[in-house]
Scaffold this active site. Structure first.
Site, PDB file in Angstrom:
ATOM      1  N   GLY A 166     -10.973 -55.098 -16.632  1.00  0.00           N
ATOM      2  CA  GLY A 166     -10.767 -56.535 -16.547  1.00  0.00           C
ATOM      3  C   GLY A 166     -12.084 -57.263 -16.394  1.00  0.00           C
ATOM      4  CD  GLN A 168     -16.023 -59.816 -13.051  1.00  0.00           C
ATOM      5  OE1 GLN A 168     -14.934 -59.852 -13.618  1.00  0.00           O
ATOM      6  NE2 GLN A 168     -16.628 -58.686 -12.736  1.00  0.00           N
ATOM      7  CB  CYS A 224     -16.275 -55.087  -9.076  1.00  0.00           C
ATOM      8  SG  CYS A 224     -16.445 -56.769  -9.665  1.00  0.00           S
ATOM      9  CG  LEU A 225     -17.159 -54.543 -15.285  1.00  0.00           C
ATOM     10  CD1 LEU A 225     -16.562 -55.347 -16.430  1.00  0.00           C
ATOM     11  CD2 LEU A 225     -17.884 -53.316 -15.817  1.00  0.00           C
ATOM     12  CG  HIS A 248     -10.333 -56.452  -9.152  1.00  0.00           C
ATOM     13  ND1 HIS A 248     -10.966 -55.550  -8.337  1.00  0.00           N
ATOM     14  CD2 HIS A 248     -11.307 -57.038  -9.887  1.00  0.00           C
ATOM     15  CE1 HIS A 248     -12.282 -55.595  -8.573  1.00  0.00           C
ATOM     16  NE2 HIS A 248     -12.507 -56.491  -9.519  1.00  0.00           N
ATOM     17  CD  GLU A 249     -10.506 -58.645 -13.449  1.00  0.00           C
ATOM     18  OE1 GLU A 249     -11.361 -59.555 -13.484  1.00  0.00           O
ATOM     19  OE2 GLU A 249     -10.812 -57.444 -13.268  1.00  0.00           O
ATOM     20  CG  HIS A 293     -13.474 -61.451  -9.896  1.00  0.00           C
ATOM     21  ND1 HIS A 293     -14.616 -61.324  -9.134  1.00  0.00           N
ATOM     22  CD2 HIS A 293     -13.240 -60.215 -10.405  1.00  0.00           C
ATOM     23  CE1 HIS A 293     -15.057 -60.080  -9.192  1.00  0.00           C
ATOM     24  NE2 HIS A 293     -14.237 -59.378  -9.955  1.00  0.00           N
TER      25      HIS A 293
END
Length: 183
Positions: A60, A65, A110-111, A153-154, A157
């Site tokens: 995701g 981000q 996480c990215l 999770h997304e 953000h």
């Protein structure tokens, strides 16, 4: 094409801001950005492309981000039963959730986080999410277990929340009450 260089890392202020709603109908620019975000997630899971463009695999990606203050995220993954979840979500909102919790036995990553963060991240085991999809129509997704965890999770953000904010600081591997391990 979005690459890892476009992704902001821990400490960047956009990761802690509550994002702005996207006006509906979404603009062509918003749809294009969301398509590019979804393409990034798909590319990051393709071994050849990931190696060629030095992409970390992810399931995701949320607009913050990329340093963009908009309520948009993209997810692309298969659950343990092989069901594909591939969505660009605009203004996603959790409209209902279970009391039961779930967590990934391997923890979350996480990215935007370039370090290993140990601990269980308790989330709702089931959620119903409403959003506008890439086609401009309303979507209603009923998600459970891994799919529910990824989308939560997304959405976190979009609210300026990082996954590790949920980890028990006293005991990172404490089993959350009323929960089950997923994955």
């Amino acid at each position: 094409m979005i690459t890892m260089e476009d992704i902001v890392r821990e400490g960047h202020p956009s990761l802690r801001e509550k994002t702005e709603e996207v006006s509906i109908p979404p603009s062509d620019e918003d749809i294009q950005l969301l398509n590019e975000m979804l393409t990034f997630v798909k590319n990051s899971q393709d071994e050849k492309l990931a190696e060629e463009y030095k992409l970390r695999p992810g399931v995701g990606l949320a607009a913050p981000q990329l340093g963009i203050n908009k309520r948009m995220c993209a997810v692309h993954f298969e659950d343990s039963k092989g069901k594909l979840y591939s969505y660009g979500l605009i203004n996603p909102k959790i409209v209902s959730h279970s009391v039961e919790q779930a967590y990934l036995s391997v923890g979350e990553g996480c990215l935007s986080v370039d370090r290993e963060v140990e601990g269980y991240v308790p989330r709702n085991a089931r959620v119903t999410v409403k959003a506008i999809g890439l086609d401009g129509n309303e979507l209603k997704l009923r998600l459970r277990d891994y799919a529910a965890i990824v989308v939560q999770h997304e959405i976190d953000h979009l609210n300026g929340v990082m996954f590790y904010d949920h980890i028990n600081t006293e005991n990172p591997f404490a089993i959350p009450q009323n929960s089950k391990s997923v994955g």
